[in-house]
Design an enzyme around this catalytic site. Structure first.
Site, PDB file in Angstrom:
ATOM      1  N   CYS A   1      21.433   7.178 -10.033  1.00 29.52           N
ATOM      2  CA  CYS A   1      21.460   6.680 -11.396  1.00 29.52           C
ATOM      3  C   CYS A   1      21.307   5.137 -11.406  1.00 29.52           C
ATOM      4  O   CYS A   1      20.765   4.590 -12.358  1.00 29.52           O
ATOM      5  CB  CYS A   1      22.937   6.736 -11.906  1.00 29.52           C
TER       6      CYS A   1
ATOM      7  N   GLU B   1      29.654   9.428 -16.263  1.00 27.92           N
ATOM      8  CA  GLU B   1      28.710   8.594 -16.024  1.00 27.92           C
ATOM      9  C   GLU B   1      27.364   9.186 -15.940  1.00 27.92           C
ATOM     10  O   GLU B   1      27.102  10.157 -15.527  1.00 27.92           O
ATOM     11  CB  GLU B   1      28.851   7.880 -14.532  1.00 27.92           C
TER      12      GLU B   1
END
Length: 543
Positions: free
Chosen positions: A327, A293
């Protein structure tokens, strides 16, 4: 696993404590913060169950108080990476053979330690080492990490329970084997929960792990490792090393027993590592599992039918909680011309009440960014915008690293939807806003979809259900986690499995069955109870 053999205890999300004045948790946390501040920790690596001290010490300082020393960690070299790999491979046979229920028990105990006796230790370490507010630390290091461990046990049970059908005289079954070799977990600074999940998820499925945390999160990683050890993770199953990134990468990615990579971090690093793995593919015993990720350029698009106060609150929280170092943090926003002044006024009002300072002061909403490199990058982008004809700073803009790495929540208004800060990830408290003509809503959707390489999170704000449906369908590939009338941050394990595609990663959804199944290699077993004794088939008989 036959049904009914083992029942996983009821799984629920760990309740978030309030830390309101007068609460027990507030008092306990403040005591723990004081205790950590009073002692300089000496943090070793943990390899094969041993504490490894090299004497090459690196100091740890809170990002918000650079003069204070929290302690030192012992930096390793390639010999320690070799030692960790050897320890992992030595531990692998017994760990892989352990009944999955006993592996589950270890990590369920770790979850209870996190939510119980270690709760304030892990929270305080995260607050001091990574400059997180009390609420951000609580939802991350205590609640989410406990959730990861508990829900992953549930997903593990579901995987093992999934078995094929069998026909008469035949018994078919699937054995979910751990990967053949070791897994490398490379973890980020911004979420303590991710730092704990990336090594523990593969380990839970029977794998052995080399774990390298971000150097700016070693203070909390030390507590995680203490928890794993107390929970009963056997020696060599998870090995914590503090060598530099290039050194670890060189040793790990050239080893024939490298079997998997679990990563959260920047897109550039992930792509570089993927390339290295590809170049070394001929060396490996098996094709490595790559789960990552990476970055995001996360968006909010508001329609003229939106609730202005809801949009403003989503901007304030989504862009500036934990200094935008998520994120999933909002870093670009598309606002309708007819509602922008109303939304802007409310955002500016909210920001006028935002306090910035150290996390030990619970009244502070914003703390410091993680390190000097991040500070310098953000400051440069803000200064560039302040002098650019296509950009204007309408909120914040102040940067000061005299005491700590403080960046004031900053909003850039741009006339160009392709302006640099609309496209590039900055990873800090900087939001760029583009105001579009209400009549060009569809055109703006096209611009939004094509502006960034990322596809992690995004949100639409509208009351018009036709618009909500249109945006949901039109932006189907723009965000792996999509939100309707809510900020695009704060995914909860078991509720919103997290991950994105495009330049944002492999979308294997941390906190879900999809992630856990990547750490096993299924073997199909067919048993014939009454095997044939003649090669001839009925059609071959004479008429």
């Amino acid at each position: 696993m036959p049904k009914g053999v083992f029942k996983v205890p009821p799984i629920a999300n760990e309740p978030v404590l309030t830390y309101a004045p007068g609460t027990r948790e507030r008092t306990e946390l403040k005591k723990q913060l004081e205790a950590f501040r009073a002692v300089e920790l000496d943090i070793p690596m943990f390899i094969g169950g041993e504490e490894i001290r090299t004497g090459k010490k690196v100091s740890i300082h809170p990002p918000h108080e650079l003069k204070h020393c929290l302690g030192h960690y012992h930096q390793g070299d390639e010999s320690h990476v070799h030692q960790a790999i050897d320890a992992a491979l030595m531990a692998r046979p017994r760990w892989a053979e352990m009944s999955w229920e006993h592996r589950a028990s270890i990590f369920l105990k770790a979850a209870d330690l996190i939510s119980g006796p270690y709760r304030q230790k892990i929270n305080a370490a995260t607050m001091l080492g990574q400059s997180k507010s009390v609420f951000q630390a609580e939802i991350d290091s205590a609640c989410e990490l406990a959730d990861f461990l508990r829900f992953n046990v549930k997903y593990m049970a579901q995987i093992y329970e999934d078995q094929p059908t069998s026909s008469k005289n035949i018994w078919n079954r699937v054995e979910y084997r751990p990967l053949e070799g070791f897994v490398f977990a490379l973890t980020p600074f911004n979420f303590t929960s991710i730092a704990g999940n990336l090594p523990s998820a593969p380990a839970m499925m029977g794998n052995v792990v080399i774990w390298k945390p971000s150097k700016t999160a070693i203070y909390s990683a030390n507590i995680i490792m203490q928890i794993f050890r107390e929970a009963g993770v056997p020696e060599g199953v998870i090995n914590l090393v503090f060598a530099s990134g290039p050194i670890v990468a060189r040793e790990v990615f050239s080893h024939p027993e490298f079997a998997g990579f679990h990563f959260t971090g920047s897109t550039e690093v992930f792509q570089s590592i993927w390339k290295t793995i590809g170049e070394n593919i001929h060396r490996y015993k098996s094709y490595p599992r790559i789960v990552g990720e990476t970055g995001g350029k996360d968006f909010i698009i508001a329609h003229k039918s939106c609730d202005a106060k809801a949009v403003a609150t989503a901007i304030t929280r989504g862009a500036f909680e934990y200094q935008g170092q998520k994120c999933s943090a909002v870093s670009r926003a598309y606002m309708p011309d007819s509602r922008w002044e109303e939304i802007k006024a409310e955002v500016l009002r909210q920001l006028s009440e935002v306090k910035m300072g150290p996390p030990e002061d619970f009244s502070n909403f914003v703390n410091a960014v993680i390190d000097e490199a991040s500070f310098d990058k953000l400051e440069a982008a803000i200064k560039e915008a302040d002098n650019h004809p296509e950009a204007k700073i309408i909120a914040g803009g102040s940067c000061d690293k005299s005491v700590g790495y403080y960046i004031e929540p900053t909003i850039i208004l741009t006339t160009n939807p392709q302006y640099r800060t609309m496209q590039e990830e900055l990873f800090g408290p900087v939001l760029t806003v583009y105001v579009y003509d209400d009549l060009k809503f569809d055109e703006t959707l096209d611009i939004l979809d094509k502006t960034s390489i990322y596809g992690l999170t995004g949100a639409v704000f509208a009351k018009d259900r036709y618009i909500i449906e249109k945006v949901t369908k039109r932006l189907v590939n723009a965000a792996g986690n999509f939100y309707i009338n809510d900020k695009p941050t704060g995914a909860v394990v078991g509720q919103q499995p997290f991950g994105g595609a495009r330049g944002s990663g492999t979308n294997d959804k941390a906190g879900s069955l999809f992630n856990m199944i990547r750490w096993v290699s299924p073997r199909t077993i067919k048993e014939n109870f009454i095997p044939p004794t003649d090669f001839k088939y009925p059609y071959m008989e004479k008429e």
